[in-house]
Design a protein around this motif. Structure first.
Motif, mmCIF file in Angstrom:
data_model
loop_
_atom_site.group_PDB
_atom_site.id
_atom_site.type_symbol
_atom_site.label_atom_id
_atom_site.label_comp_id
_atom_site.label_asym_id
_atom_site.label_seq_id
_atom_site.Cartn_x
_atom_site.Cartn_y
_atom_site.Cartn_z
ATOM 1 N N PHE A 1 0.815 -1.211 0.000
ATOM 2 C CA PHE A 1 0.000 0.000 0.000
ATOM 3 C C PHE A 1 0.852 1.266 0.000
ATOM 4 O O PHE A 1 0.689 2.160 -0.835
ATOM 5 N N VAL A 2 1.785 1.361 0.934
ATOM 6 C CA VAL A 2 2.621 2.560 1.054
ATOM 7 C C VAL A 2 3.484 2.736 -0.190
ATOM 8 O O VAL A 2 3.601 3.840 -0.726
ATOM 9 N N GLU A 3 4.067 1.654 -0.676
ATOM 10 C CA GLU A 3 4.903 1.731 -1.878
ATOM 11 C C GLU A 3 4.124 2.293 -3.062
ATOM 12 O O GLU A 3 4.616 3.148 -3.806
ATOM 13 N N ASN A 4 2.897 1.829 -3.238
ATOM 14 C CA ASN A 4 2.104 2.276 -4.377
ATOM 15 C C ASN A 4 1.692 3.732 -4.276
ATOM 16 O O ASN A 4 1.505 4.403 -5.286
ATOM 17 N N HIS A 5 1.550 4.244 -3.070
ATOM 18 C CA HIS A 5 1.327 5.684 -2.906
ATOM 19 C C HIS A 5 2.610 6.467 -3.187
ATOM 20 O O HIS A 5 2.615 7.425 -3.966
ATOM 21 N N ILE A 6 3.694 6.053 -2.555
ATOM 22 C CA ILE A 6 4.947 6.810 -2.649
ATOM 23 C C ILE A 6 5.499 6.834 -4.079
ATOM 24 O O ILE A 6 5.945 7.881 -4.565
ATOM 25 N N LYS A 7 5.466 5.716 -4.751
ATOM 26 C CA LYS A 7 6.070 5.626 -6.076
ATOM 27 C C LYS A 7 5.279 6.392 -7.141
ATOM 28 O O LYS A 7 5.792 6.673 -8.222
ATOM 29 N N GLN A 8 4.041 6.745 -6.835
ATOM 30 C CA GLN A 8 3.239 7.515 -7.789
ATOM 31 C C GLN A 8 3.079 8.974 -7.358
ATOM 32 O O GLN A 8 2.379 9.745 -8.014
ATOM 33 N N ALA A 9 3.738 9.342 -6.276
ATOM 34 C CA ALA A 9 3.576 10.688 -5.722
ATOM 35 C C ALA A 9 4.158 11.746 -6.648
ATOM 36 O O ALA A 9 5.195 11.541 -7.280
ATOM 37 N N SER A 10 3.471 12.868 -6.708
ATOM 38 C CA SER A 10 3.937 13.997 -7.513
ATOM 39 C C SER A 10 3.331 15.270 -6.934
ATOM 40 O O SER A 10 2.183 15.273 -6.473
ATOM 41 N N LYS A 11 4.090 16.349 -6.955
ATOM 42 C CA LYS A 11 3.566 17.619 -6.463
ATOM 43 C C LYS A 11 2.432 18.099 -7.366
ATOM 44 O O LYS A 11 2.420 17.854 -8.558
ATOM 45 N N LYS A 12 1.477 18.752 -6.743
ATOM 46 C CA LYS A 12 0.256 19.243 -7.414
ATOM 47 C C LYS A 12 -0.648 18.099 -7.863
ATOM 48 O O LYS A 12 -1.501 18.280 -8.730
ATOM 49 N N ILE A 13 -0.435 16.918 -7.260
ATOM 50 C CA ILE A 13 -1.288 15.759 -7.537
ATOM 51 C C ILE A 13 -1.715 15.142 -6.207
ATOM 52 O O ILE A 13 -0.893 14.937 -5.315
ATOM 53 N N PHE B 1 -9.278 -6.379 -6.324
ATOM 54 C CA PHE B 1 -8.356 -6.742 -7.410
ATOM 55 C C PHE B 1 -7.146 -5.810 -7.370
ATOM 56 O O PHE B 1 -7.288 -4.600 -7.221
ATOM 57 N N HIS B 2 -5.984 -6.398 -7.527
ATOM 58 C CA HIS B 2 -4.753 -5.644 -7.289
ATOM 59 C C HIS B 2 -3.834 -5.668 -8.494
ATOM 60 O O HIS B 2 -3.511 -6.737 -9.033
ATOM 61 N N ILE B 3 -3.423 -4.482 -8.933
ATOM 62 C CA ILE B 3 -2.451 -4.327 -10.014
ATOM 63 C C ILE B 3 -1.423 -3.301 -9.551
ATOM 64 O O ILE B 3 -1.761 -2.145 -9.315
ATOM 65 N N SER B 4 -0.181 -3.688 -9.402
ATOM 66 C CA SER B 4 0.840 -2.780 -8.908
ATOM 67 C C SER B 4 1.062 -1.604 -9.864
ATOM 68 O O SER B 4 0.828 -1.713 -11.070
ATOM 69 N N TYR B 5 1.536 -0.504 -9.315
ATOM 70 C CA TYR B 5 1.798 0.704 -10.109
ATOM 71 C C TYR B 5 2.790 0.436 -11.239
ATOM 72 O O TYR B 5 2.750 1.092 -12.279
ATOM 73 N N ASN B 6 3.701 -0.530 -11.041
ATOM 74 C CA ASN B 6 4.732 -0.778 -12.047
ATOM 75 C C ASN B 6 4.380 -1.935 -12.987
ATOM 76 O O ASN B 6 5.201 -2.350 -13.798
ATOM 77 N N PHE C 1 -3.625 0.551 -18.367
ATOM 78 C CA PHE C 1 -5.011 0.492 -18.824
ATOM 79 C C PHE C 1 -6.015 0.936 -17.754
ATOM 80 O O PHE C 1 -7.215 0.971 -18.012
ATOM 81 N N ILE C 2 -5.515 1.282 -16.557
ATOM 82 C CA ILE C 2 -6.415 1.720 -15.491
ATOM 83 C C ILE C 2 -6.763 3.192 -15.687
ATOM 84 O O ILE C 2 -5.887 4.024 -15.943
ATOM 85 N N CYS D 1 -5.432 6.059 -7.607
ATOM 86 C CA CYS D 1 -4.484 4.968 -7.337
ATOM 87 C C CYS D 1 -5.276 3.699 -7.032
ATOM 88 O O CYS D 1 -4.830 2.818 -6.299
ATOM 89 N N ARG D 2 -6.471 3.646 -7.596
ATOM 90 C CA ARG D 2 -7.348 2.491 -7.440
ATOM 91 C C ARG D 2 -6.700 1.244 -8.038
ATOM 92 O O ARG D 2 -5.989 1.327 -9.039
ATOM 93 N N PHE D 3 -6.922 0.115 -7.403
ATOM 94 C CA PHE D 3 -6.424 -1.198 -7.788
ATOM 95 C C PHE D 3 -4.936 -1.393 -7.494
ATOM 96 O O PHE D 3 -4.411 -2.473 -7.711
ATOM 97 N N ASN D 4 -4.218 -0.369 -7.055
ATOM 98 C CA ASN D 4 -2.831 -0.616 -6.640
ATOM 99 C C ASN D 4 -2.585 -0.251 -5.180
ATOM 100 O O ASN D 4 -2.025 -1.036 -4.435
ATOM 101 N N ALA D 5 -3.005 0.929 -4.738
ATOM 102 C CA ALA D 5 -2.888 1.276 -3.316
ATOM 103 C C ALA D 5 -4.194 0.863 -2.635
ATOM 104 O O ALA D 5 -5.080 1.680 -2.384
ATOM 105 N N ASN D 6 -4.305 -0.419 -2.347
ATOM 106 C CA ASN D 6 -5.560 -1.000 -1.854
ATOM 107 C C ASN D 6 -5.571 -1.157 -0.340
ATOM 108 O O ASN D 6 -4.529 -1.343 0.286
#
Length: 280
Positions: free
Chosen positions: A101-113, A163-168, A174-175, A229-234
């Motif tokens: 969960f934490v990895e999928n949030h952190i790895k997709q993090a971006s300012k102004k998002i 259902f889980h699909i990692s950010y990478n 396709f999400i 971050c649906r389906f990855n940060a679950n």
């Protein structure tokens, strides 16, 4: 990048224990776990003192306040200001994260998002099995295909969000990344971005809208976009009886509409107090 995960709690130490166990076994550990208590329960204080000894893998801090009714937004603003790190992940004290969960949030993090996730709402029987330690959340979420019949029988809500699909993963392309609103039990952003909208609006003194839906349109009004971050940060929501009714939603929606009509993206009654809310 370092992160603080902020957990909104109210008295439920059993669920908090499950959350801390999950966080201690994440693929990407949070630097700080900040327990934002909307109250000052002796049981919670005692538990956190023990948790600090048990979960030494990350720093646990505790923010609390007088227990005089629902004041979650005030508690969260206090937590934001006392948080130590640049990136904030918000969850509720009845929601247990998947292992990455934490990895999928952190790895997709971006300012102004702002990253906005969902939750699976478990039924009563599966929740009981988890709380009685007959089934772990990790086992359930890593082998969810095996448990689907049991989850369906237990009337799990939003089952599709297990259902889980990692950010990478190549499938993540396709999400659909568009999102209409924030669900308060699963979202994240840079601390500087939530300060841009002046945090949570403390005018909301009832649950249902003020701690999540209100945030989304205010973020967008000041140029901060929402991304799914649906389906990855679950995470899974543990069953409990509903704690609010439709009448509270009507009151909150009236506040929301008033601010929406006035394009008030930087709330007056947030971290900074303006106008009638400024006691200086």
């Amino acid at each position: 990048m370092k992160c603080t995960i902020i957990i909104s709690v109210y008295k439920d130490v059993d669920s908090l224990e499950l959350i801390l166990e999950s966080l201690s076994n994440q693929t990407f550990l949070p630097n700080e776990v900040l327990i934002s208590e909307d109250g000052n329960s002796e049981e919670m204080l005692t538990y956190i003192q023990e948790a600090k000894k048990k979960f030494k893998i990350f720093e646990i801090t505790h923010s609390f306040q007088e227990d005089i009714g629902w004041r979650k937004n005030i508690a969260l603003n206090k937590a934001i200001m006392s948080s130590k790190y640049e990136y904030l992940i918000f969850i509720d004290g009845d929601c247990v994260p998947f292992d990455d969960f934490v990895e999928n949030h952190i790895k997709q993090a971006s300012k102004k998002i702002v990253l906005a996730g969902k939750r699976v709402e478990l039924g009563e029987k599966v929740t009981k099995s988890i709380k009685e330690r007959k089934l772990s959340v990790s086992k359930l979420t890593n082998k969810y295909w095996f448990y689907l019949p049991k989850l369906i029988k237990d009337k799990t809500r939003h089952l599709e969000d297990i259902f889980h699909i990692s950010y990478n993963s190549s499938l993540s392309f396709f999400i659909d990344k568009k999102v209409n609103y924030i669900i308060g039990c699963n979202w994240s952003c840079f601390k500087e971005d939530i300060l841009t909208i002046n945090g949570f609006d403390e005018t909301y003194t009832l649950p249902s809208v003020g701690e999540d839906v209100d945030l989304g349109w205010r973020f967008r009004g000041l140029g901060i976009e929402l991304k799914s971050c649906r389906f990855n940060a679950n995470l899974v929501h543990l069953y409990h009886k509903k704690r609010f009714d439709s009448s509270q939603g009507i009151i909150n929606n009236a506040i929301l509409k008033k601010n929406f009509d006035a394009n008030k993206f930087f709330c007056d009654n947030g971290i900074i107090k303006r106008g009638i809310y400024n006691n200086d």
